[in-house]
Design an enzyme around this catalytic site. Structure first.
Site, PDB file in Angstrom:
ATOM      1  N   GLU A  37      22.399  66.099  38.843  1.00 41.97           N
ATOM      2  CA  GLU A  37      21.905  64.996  37.999  1.00 41.97           C
ATOM      3  C   GLU A  37      20.554  65.325  37.350  1.00 41.97           C
ATOM      4  OE1 GLU A  37      21.130  61.297  40.057  1.00 41.97           O
ATOM      5  OE2 GLU A  37      20.877  60.185  38.209  1.00 41.97           O
ATOM      6  N   LYS A  46      25.999  64.800  36.281  1.00 44.80           N
ATOM      7  CA  LYS A  46      25.600  63.407  36.037  1.00 44.80           C
ATOM      8  C   LYS A  46      24.372  63.418  35.127  1.00 44.80           C
ATOM      9  CE  LYS A  46      24.025  59.193  38.357  1.00 44.80           C
ATOM     10  NZ  LYS A  46      24.236  58.263  39.467  1.00 44.80           N
TER      11      LYS A  46
HETATM   12  C1  5MM Z   1      18.914  57.518  37.542  1.00 42.90           C
HETATM   13  O1  5MM Z   1      19.270  56.951  38.733  1.00 42.90           O
HETATM   14  C2  5MM Z   1      20.607  57.088  39.173  1.00 42.90           C
HETATM   15  C3  5MM Z   1      21.546  56.303  38.304  1.00 42.90           C
HETATM   16  O2  5MM Z   1      21.077  54.983  38.256  1.00 42.90           O
HETATM   17  P1  5MM Z   1      21.020  54.200  36.880  1.00 42.90           P
HETATM   18  O3  5MM Z   1      22.453  54.089  36.402  1.00 42.90           O
HETATM   19  O4  5MM Z   1      20.429  52.872  37.272  1.00 42.90           O
HETATM   20  O5  5MM Z   1      20.164  54.977  35.950  1.00 42.90           O
HETATM   21  C4  5MM Z   1      20.702  56.578  40.610  1.00 42.90           C
HETATM   22  O6  5MM Z   1      21.815  57.118  41.276  1.00 42.90           O
HETATM   23  C5  5MM Z   1      19.434  56.913  41.337  1.00 42.90           C
HETATM   24  O7  5MM Z   1      19.436  58.267  41.613  1.00 42.90           O
HETATM   25  C6  5MM Z   1      19.362  56.033  42.548  1.00 42.90           C
HETATM   26  O8  5MM Z   1      19.182  54.708  42.139  1.00 42.90           O
HETATM   27  C7  5MM Z   1      18.263  56.468  43.506  1.00 42.90           C
HETATM   28  O9  5MM Z   1      17.044  56.459  42.881  1.00 42.90           O
HETATM   29  P2  5MM Z   1      15.753  56.832  43.748  1.00 42.90           P
HETATM   30  O10 5MM Z   1      14.667  56.921  42.722  1.00 42.90           O
HETATM   31  O11 5MM Z   1      15.534  55.730  44.716  1.00 42.90           O
HETATM   32  O12 5MM Z   1      16.020  58.134  44.436  1.00 42.90           O
END
Ligand code: 5MM
Length: 340
Positions: free
Chosen positions: A177, A219
């Protein structure tokens, strides 16, 4: 390396017309999400929220996998079933976020790098015993006229590739990602330029680390203008994003599952639909959203068990809209359909 098991997991995750639910918010992130509904972030509330999400009826029609946070992997549903087992019973593949978050990159003001490689193989062995079959690691790239630096692009690519190689060695499908952030007032063209540099570096590093492309998933963020800039149409987002992917992502990669990155739920769905209307691509183009799937459900729940059914309906509605977007069939008018 025998990749048969990995490819079986990939096949389950890319099955049409589904996508992934990202429910892997770390504790500081979920605390921010709960603050928006005035709810305290303690273990009990976090477990209750994940129970609402993971037990939603018909979720498996539109969701093939869920990314969990480490804490959730060890928690149980209301009926005592461990969450990973509950997902397997529902035909949904359980996964886990394994990065340890981002820190400032030394000697590169404004850039960040993701940590978590030390001891990763050992952690994965524990996560496997708990039922996880895929993993996720997120790198972030801040955008300005000078950011990200070449150093940040290279170091994050290296960490993503090392993570992916370790995952495959431990029998986990890695989701890679790289997120180009929408903070700022940059143009869509600047985002496109950065995204292309980032993806080029990521796939170069994956190759160097001998990662099996057929046994991983990407991702990425979509190519979007900064949130301080002018909005772009779904058609423009789709054109820019798919053009960059076609230049940088080998056809051997089975699936591209976008993050939503701060777009509104409807915007994230419309943009995905526009991409899938551009015609067949070498890879599946689907969703792996956190906020764009969860936001309406969280607003409906508000921490009250009496609202659990309404929250689940809101979640399943969004998942269903995105499954249609994956097929290019989504139209905004579908938002009002019955059963919502
Ligand atoms: C970018 O964040 C990931 C996708 O979420 P969105 O669709 O809201 O953009 C998400 O999987 C993210 O990695 C998790 O929410 C974990 O974030 P943190 O910052 O707590 O590691």
């Amino acid at each position: 390396m025998d990749t048969t098991q990995l490819q079986r997991t990939v096949a389950a995750m890319v099955q049409a017309p589904k996508g992934l639910l990202a429910a892997d918010e770390s504790n500081p992130t979920i605390a921010r999400r709960f603050a928006s509904i005035g709810l305290d972030s303690n273990e009990q509330n976090r477990r209750a929220w994940r129970d609402v999400l993971l037990t939603a009826p018909a979720l498996a029609d539109s969701v093939s996998g869920v990314i969990l946070y480490e804490e959730t992997l060890g928690q149980q549903a209301d009926d005592g079933t461990p969450f990973p087992k509950l997902l397997e019973q529902r035909g949904i593949v359980p996964g886990v976020k394994v990065d340890k978050g981002k820190v400032p990159l030394a000697n590169a003001p404004g850039d960040e790098v993701t940590e978590g490689l030390d001891g990763l193989a050992g952690r994965l062995q524990r996560y496997r015993e708990q039922g996880a079959r895929f993993a996720k690691w997120r790198a972030v790239y801040n955008v300005s006229p000078t950011l990200p630096s070449r150093l940040a692009v290279k170091e994050n690519a290296h960490a993503l590739a090392r993570y992916a190689a370790i995952c495959q060695n431990e029998g986990f499908v890695p989701i890679v990602e790289p997120e180009v952030l929408i903070d700022g007032d940059h143009t869509i063209e600047r985002c496109r330029e950065v995204t292309e540099q980032v993806l080029r570096a990521v796939f170069h590093a994956l190759d160097r680390q001998r990662v099996v492309l057929e046994a991983m998933l990407l991702k990425p963020s979509m190519v979007l203008p900064g949130k301080g800039g002018e909005r772009a149409t779904p058609e423009a987002v789709a054109q820019h994003t798919v053009a960059v992917l076609r230049r940088t992502v080998p056809a051997a990669v089975p699936g591209v599952f976008f993050l939503s990155g701060g777009q509104s739920p409807e915007e994230a769905t419309a943009n995905l639909a526009a991409m899938n209307r551009l015609g067949p691509q070498p890879w599946v183009l689907s969703f792996s959203y956190a906020r764009a799937l969860q936001e309406p459900a969280l607003a409906a729940w508000r921490g009250d068990a009496a609202n659990a059914v309404a929250a689940q309906q809101a979640l399943v509605h969004r998942a269903r809209m995105n499954a249609r977007a994956r097929e290019g069939r989504y139209q905004p008018a579908m938002e009002n359909e019955a059963g919502r």
